[in-house]
Design an enzyme around this catalytic site. Structure first.
Site, PDB file in Angstrom:
ATOM      1  N   LYS A 165       0.878  -1.190   0.000  1.00 24.35           N
ATOM      2  CA  LYS A 165       0.000   0.000   0.000  1.00 24.35           C
ATOM      3  C   LYS A 165       0.905   1.227   0.000  1.00 24.35           C
ATOM      4  CE  LYS A 165      -1.779   3.042   2.044  1.00 24.35           C
ATOM      5  NZ  LYS A 165      -1.585   4.480   1.681  1.00 24.35           N
ATOM      6  N   GLY A 217       7.070   5.270   7.985  1.00 22.45           N
ATOM      7  CA  GLY A 217       6.257   6.478   7.996  1.00 22.45           C
ATOM      8  C   GLY A 217       6.431   7.203   9.311  1.00 22.45           C
ATOM      9  N   SER A 218       5.433   7.967   9.679  1.00 21.34           N
ATOM     10  CA  SER A 218       5.539   8.809  10.871  1.00 21.34           C
ATOM     11  C   SER A 218       5.413   7.984  12.150  1.00 21.34           C
ATOM     12  CB  SER A 218       4.448   9.876  10.834  1.00 21.34           C
ATOM     13  OG  SER A 218       3.191   9.244  10.853  1.00 21.34           O
ATOM     14  N   THR A 219       5.969   8.505  13.207  1.00 22.72           N
ATOM     15  CA  THR A 219       5.879   7.827  14.506  1.00 22.72           C
ATOM     16  C   THR A 219       4.418   7.713  14.948  1.00 22.72           C
ATOM     17  OG1 THR A 219       8.104   8.467  15.137  1.00 22.72           O
ATOM     18  CG2 THR A 219       6.572   8.038  16.940  1.00 22.72           C
ATOM     19  N   GLU A 220       3.619   8.736  14.666  1.00 21.34           N
ATOM     20  CA  GLU A 220       2.212   8.713  15.102  1.00 21.34           C
ATOM     21  C   GLU A 220       1.479   7.532  14.458  1.00 21.34           C
ATOM     22  OE1 GLU A 220       3.977  11.461  14.335  1.00 21.34           O
ATOM     23  OE2 GLU A 220       4.000  11.949  16.480  1.00 21.34           O
ATOM     24  N   VAL A 221       1.602   7.392  13.139  1.00 22.33           N
ATOM     25  CA  VAL A 221       0.913   6.283  12.462  1.00 22.33           C
ATOM     26  C   VAL A 221       1.569   4.956  12.837  1.00 22.33           C
ATOM     27  CG1 VAL A 221       0.325   5.296  10.216  1.00 22.33           C
ATOM     28  CG2 VAL A 221       0.106   7.754  10.576  1.00 22.33           C
ATOM     29  N   GLY A 222       2.874   4.964  13.036  1.00 21.88           N
ATOM     30  CA  GLY A 222       3.574   3.741  13.446  1.00 21.88           C
ATOM     31  C   GLY A 222       3.009   3.180  14.744  1.00 21.88           C
ATOM     32  N   GLU A 273       9.662   1.518  10.815  1.00 26.22           N
ATOM     33  CA  GLU A 273      10.740   2.494  10.544  1.00 26.22           C
ATOM     34  C   GLU A 273      10.095   3.868  10.589  1.00 26.22           C
ATOM     35  OE1 GLU A 273      13.744   1.764  10.388  1.00 26.22           O
ATOM     36  OE2 GLU A 273      13.897  -0.321   9.745  1.00 26.22           O
ATOM     37  N   CYS A 326      14.241  10.788   6.578  1.00 27.39           N
ATOM     38  CA  CYS A 326      13.978  10.479   7.993  1.00 27.39           C
ATOM     39  C   CYS A 326      15.213  10.648   8.874  1.00 27.39           C
ATOM     40  CB  CYS A 326      13.432   9.075   8.116  1.00 27.39           C
ATOM     41  SG  CYS A 326      14.414   7.871   7.223  1.00 27.39           S
ATOM     42  N   GLU A 379       9.879  16.752  14.360  1.00 28.44           N
ATOM     43  CA  GLU A 379      10.353  16.512  12.998  1.00 28.44           C
ATOM     44  C   GLU A 379       9.701  17.511  12.041  1.00 28.44           C
ATOM     45  OE1 GLU A 379       9.138  12.756  11.261  1.00 28.44           O
ATOM     46  OE2 GLU A 379      11.164  12.486  10.499  1.00 28.44           O
TER      47      GLU A 379
HETATM   48  P1  NAD Z   1       2.615   8.791   7.277  1.00 32.34           P
HETATM   49  O1  NAD Z   1       2.817   8.065   8.539  1.00 32.34           O
HETATM   50  O2  NAD Z   1       1.615   9.878   7.248  1.00 32.34           O
HETATM   51  O3  NAD Z   1       2.191   7.799   6.118  1.00 32.34           O
HETATM   52  C1  NAD Z   1       2.961   6.664   5.789  1.00 32.34           C
HETATM   53  C2  NAD Z   1       2.069   5.616   5.185  1.00 32.34           C
HETATM   54  O4  NAD Z   1       1.126   5.203   6.168  1.00 32.34           O
HETATM   55  C3  NAD Z   1       1.246   6.076   3.990  1.00 32.34           C
HETATM   56  O5  NAD Z   1       1.176   5.024   3.050  1.00 32.34           O
HETATM   57  C4  NAD Z   1      -0.124   6.312   4.584  1.00 32.34           C
HETATM   58  O6  NAD Z   1      -1.175   6.167   3.667  1.00 32.34           O
HETATM   59  C5  NAD Z   1      -0.170   5.229   5.631  1.00 32.34           C
HETATM   60  N1  NAD Z   1      -1.121   5.466   6.732  1.00 32.34           N
HETATM   61  C6  NAD Z   1      -1.529   6.648   7.239  1.00 32.34           C
HETATM   62  N2  NAD Z   1      -2.424   6.442   8.238  1.00 32.34           N
HETATM   63  C7  NAD Z   1      -2.573   5.111   8.366  1.00 32.34           C
HETATM   64  C8  NAD Z   1      -3.333   4.266   9.240  1.00 32.34           C
HETATM   65  N3  NAD Z   1      -4.140   4.774  10.167  1.00 32.34           N
HETATM   66  N4  NAD Z   1      -3.223   2.942   9.096  1.00 32.34           N
HETATM   67  C9  NAD Z   1      -2.397   2.404   8.175  1.00 32.34           C
HETATM   68  N5  NAD Z   1      -1.674   3.144   7.318  1.00 32.34           N
HETATM   69  C10 NAD Z   1      -1.737   4.477   7.413  1.00 32.34           C
HETATM   70  O7  NAD Z   1       4.060   9.290   6.857  1.00 32.34           O
HETATM   71  P2  NAD Z   1       4.465  10.138   5.593  1.00 32.34           P
HETATM   72  O8  NAD Z   1       4.033  11.536   5.838  1.00 32.34           O
HETATM   73  O9  NAD Z   1       4.025   9.458   4.331  1.00 32.34           O
HETATM   74  O10 NAD Z   1       6.074  10.020   5.617  1.00 32.34           O
HETATM   75  C11 NAD Z   1       6.852  10.852   6.358  1.00 32.34           C
HETATM   76  C12 NAD Z   1       7.244  10.170   7.657  1.00 32.34           C
HETATM   77  O11 NAD Z   1       7.898   8.935   7.367  1.00 32.34           O
HETATM   78  C13 NAD Z   1       8.247  10.972   8.437  1.00 32.34           C
HETATM   79  O12 NAD Z   1       7.897  10.952   9.802  1.00 32.34           O
HETATM   80  C14 NAD Z   1       9.546  10.225   8.214  1.00 32.34           C
HETATM   81  O13 NAD Z   1      10.508  10.405   9.211  1.00 32.34           O
HETATM   82  C15 NAD Z   1       9.098   8.828   8.113  1.00 32.34           C
HETATM   83  N6  NAD Z   1      10.089   8.023   7.384  1.00 32.34           N
HETATM   84  C16 NAD Z   1      10.845   7.124   8.088  1.00 32.34           C
HETATM   85  C17 NAD Z   1      11.804   6.373   7.432  1.00 32.34           C
HETATM   86  C18 NAD Z   1      12.628   5.359   8.182  1.00 32.34           C
HETATM   87  O14 NAD Z   1      13.221   4.510   7.535  1.00 32.34           O
HETATM   88  N7  NAD Z   1      12.675   5.382   9.491  1.00 32.34           N
HETATM   89  C19 NAD Z   1      12.000   6.515   6.068  1.00 32.34           C
HETATM   90  C20 NAD Z   1      11.226   7.429   5.387  1.00 32.34           C
HETATM   91  C21 NAD Z   1      10.255   8.183   6.065  1.00 32.34           C
END
Ligand code: NAD
Length: 504
Positions: free
Chosen positions: A201, A254-259, A276, A310, A407
């Site tokens: 996804k 992705g973001s820590t919040e969604v993680g 990650e 990131c 961030e």
């Molecule tokens: P995001 O968390 O908003 O979205 C990431 C993914 O999660 C997207 O595909 C999104 O559609 C999906 N998503 C959003 N809400 C969801 C939910 N409730 N359930 C399941 N999936 C959901 O992050 P972003 O804005 O796309 O990316 C930026 C963030 O990613 C930054 O915080 C960055 O630091 C982090 N990042 C981390 C790494 C790493 O390797 N640690 C690498 C790249 C980016």
């Protein structure tokens, strides 16, 4: 067509790219390219212009369900019967196909994400194909161990044990927008090398190269259902994938919040999970560093991908003796970077990925000023078309300010002086994140003394922000759980089965 010279200008969009943008991309479900079941589509935009670029299917729970069922079926099919060396060959085919279609993929990525076409060529295409080759090699090297055991029941019995490494099953992979194709490959490659099947996804902002990747997976010889790609929003498709009972493992960047949301759902179902997440990496610069490295530190360590990285080094701690020099050099280097479309590789600062993210980064800059930090660059807001933000550097930043703690994920960083190195390391560790960090020194003792004290998954010395397929990557603290890359990544995609044999 293979990628052009990385630093060459895109003077014309390739006909294959224009055609792909005109004919709506398709989901990949069980080997079939298809629209969403209810025909819904979502628009994707060109960040350099703010104009609509293409339409993609808006997949939701129904499409995720079909994708997961296809991935479950594929686990039992030809894929499971393939010998490791055949799996390896298919992954190598995919790497070759990414390279063969490299310029199309690079242009598509730059149009959809906004990034420099040089990064699209070098990272999204070049790193992705080489990453696949690296992981393809592991397909044939998965092994368990033999184990001597001391089981004493019943008396006199003898046993011999061994372990098998088996695919974890269906992998749900959710990726961010900052390196769309490369992040998809970081997940697909180890998952497939271990014999799993995948539902991918991609981020709603940047689904185009992932949908195209789905087509290339079929062309490479991956059996139908082994890779499925569903574009859609996080709230709908992402949440449905996370909660689907047919998914055995989640891998998320992705973001820590969604993680955290994904981690909690994974624990409810006992799904395996790799997270990650975000970062706020420190760069600790000592008086004895080689100051000629500052320009590279800014361009690669901090502003790579326009700061949308990131592990970008967004907090410089500079020892007092070089503080003024660092402020001056950074202001000169960053102030001279040209802001513009990623289709021209001479532009080092490209648009933010979306209007929403542009507003977020601009608000962070305004917030830094309101908190009392001093902006070093005399740059105003960007008032042209597209989602551009001019870079900014802050001094006079306290540890408790949001510009120091949160961030930004854009071309913004801070410079703070220090007198006591131990205090610098304490400040470097003083955020909730722990993804990357770096030390800049020519003194071996300084390096060995402080590397162990930095709380980060990767510590670079005299460089920053350069990952490698063979080097484990992941976060301490709230930057994540688990590691990608290298041998460590494979364990995250394998179950360990102990086999205990009674010897009669
Ligand atoms: P995001 O968390 O908003 O979205 C990431 C993914 O999660 C997207 O595909 C999104 O559609 C999906 N998503 C959003 N809400 C969801 C939910 N409730 N359930 C399941 N999936 C959901 O992050 P972003 O804005 O796309 O990316 C930026 C963030 O990613 C930054 O915080 C960055 O630091 C982090 N990042 C981390 C790494 C790493 O390797 N640690 C690498 C790249 C980016």
């Amino acid at each position: 067509m293979q990628v052009a010279r990385p630093d060459s200008l895109v003077s014309q969009i390739l006909p294959a790219v224009a055609d792909y943008l005109d004919s709506p991309a398709k989901l990949l479900l069980g080997g079939t390219s298809t629209a969403a079941s209810d025909g819904r589509t979502m628009d994707v935009f060109n960040p350099a212009t703010g104009k609509k670029l293409a339409e993609v299917p808006w997949g939701g729970a129904a499409e995720i369900d079909l994708a997961v069922k296809a991935a479950q079926a594929a686990l039992e099919g030809d894929w499971s019967r393939m010998r490791p060396v055949e799996r390896q060959r298919v992954l190598l085919n995919l790497a070759d196909l990414i390279e063969a279609n490299g310029e199309e993929l690079a242009q598509l990525e730059t149009l959809n994400n906004g990034k420099s076409v040089m990064l699209s060529r070098l990272v999204e295409v070049g790193n992705s194909s080489n990453y696949l080759r690296y992981m393809a090699g592991w397909s044939t090297k998965i092994e368990g161990s033999t184990i001597d055991v001391s089981i004493a029941v019943p008396p006199g019995a003898k046993y011999q044990a061994y372990t098998r490494k088996e695919p974890v099953g269906v992998v749900g992979a959710i990726t961010p927008w900052n390196f769309p194709l490369n992040m998809a490959i970081w997940k697909l490659a180890p998952a497939l090398a271990c014999g799993n099947t995948v539902v991918l996804k991609p981020a709603e902002e940047t689904p185009l190269t992932s949908l195209r990747l789905g087509e290339l997976c079929l062309e490479a010889g991956l059996p139908p259902g082994v890779v499925n790609v569903v574009s859609g929003t996080g709230a709908e498709a992402g949440a449905a994938l996370t909660a689907h009972p047919g998914v055995n493992k989640l891998t998320f960047t992705g973001s820590t919040e969604v993680g955290k949301i994904i981690g909690i759902q994974a624990m409810r179902d006992m799904k395996r999970v790799t997270l990650e997440l975000g970062g706020k990496a420190p760069m600790v610069m000592f008086d004895d560093m080689d100051l000629d490295q500052l320009s590279e530190a800014a361009r690669i360590g901090i502003l790579f991908n326009s700061g949308q990285t990131c592990c970008a080094g967004t907090r410089i701690y500079a020892q007092r003796g070089i503080y003024d020099r660092i402020c001056e050099t950074m202001a000169n280097v960053v102030g001279a970077l040209s802001v513009g479309s990623g289709l021209d590789p001479a532009n080092a600062i490209n648009p933010m990925v979306s209007a929403k993210h542009q507003a977020h980064v601009s608000a962070c800059i305004a917030g830094g000023v309101e908190e009392g930090a001093t902006p070093l660059l005399d740059t105003g807001a960007y008032d042209g078309e597209g989602y551009f933000v001019r870079p900014q550097i802050f001094t006079d930043v306290r540890q408790d300010m949001r510009i120091m703690q949160d961030e930004v994920f854009g071309p913004v960083f801070t410079i703070t002086p220090f007198d006591d190195p131990d205090e610098a390391i304490r400040m470097a560790n003083d955020t909730r994140y722990g993804l990357g960090a770096s030390i800049w020194t020519t003194n071996l003792n300084t390096m060995h003394r402080y590397v162990p004290q930095l709380q980060a998954g990767t510590v670079w010395v005299n460089s920053h922000n350069v990952p490698d397929a063979n080097m484990p990557f992941g976060g301490y603290k709230q930057s994540g759980i688990g590691r990608e890359h290298g041998r460590a990544a494979l364990d995250a995609y394998l179950e360990t089965k102990s086999v205990c044999i009674a010897v009669r």
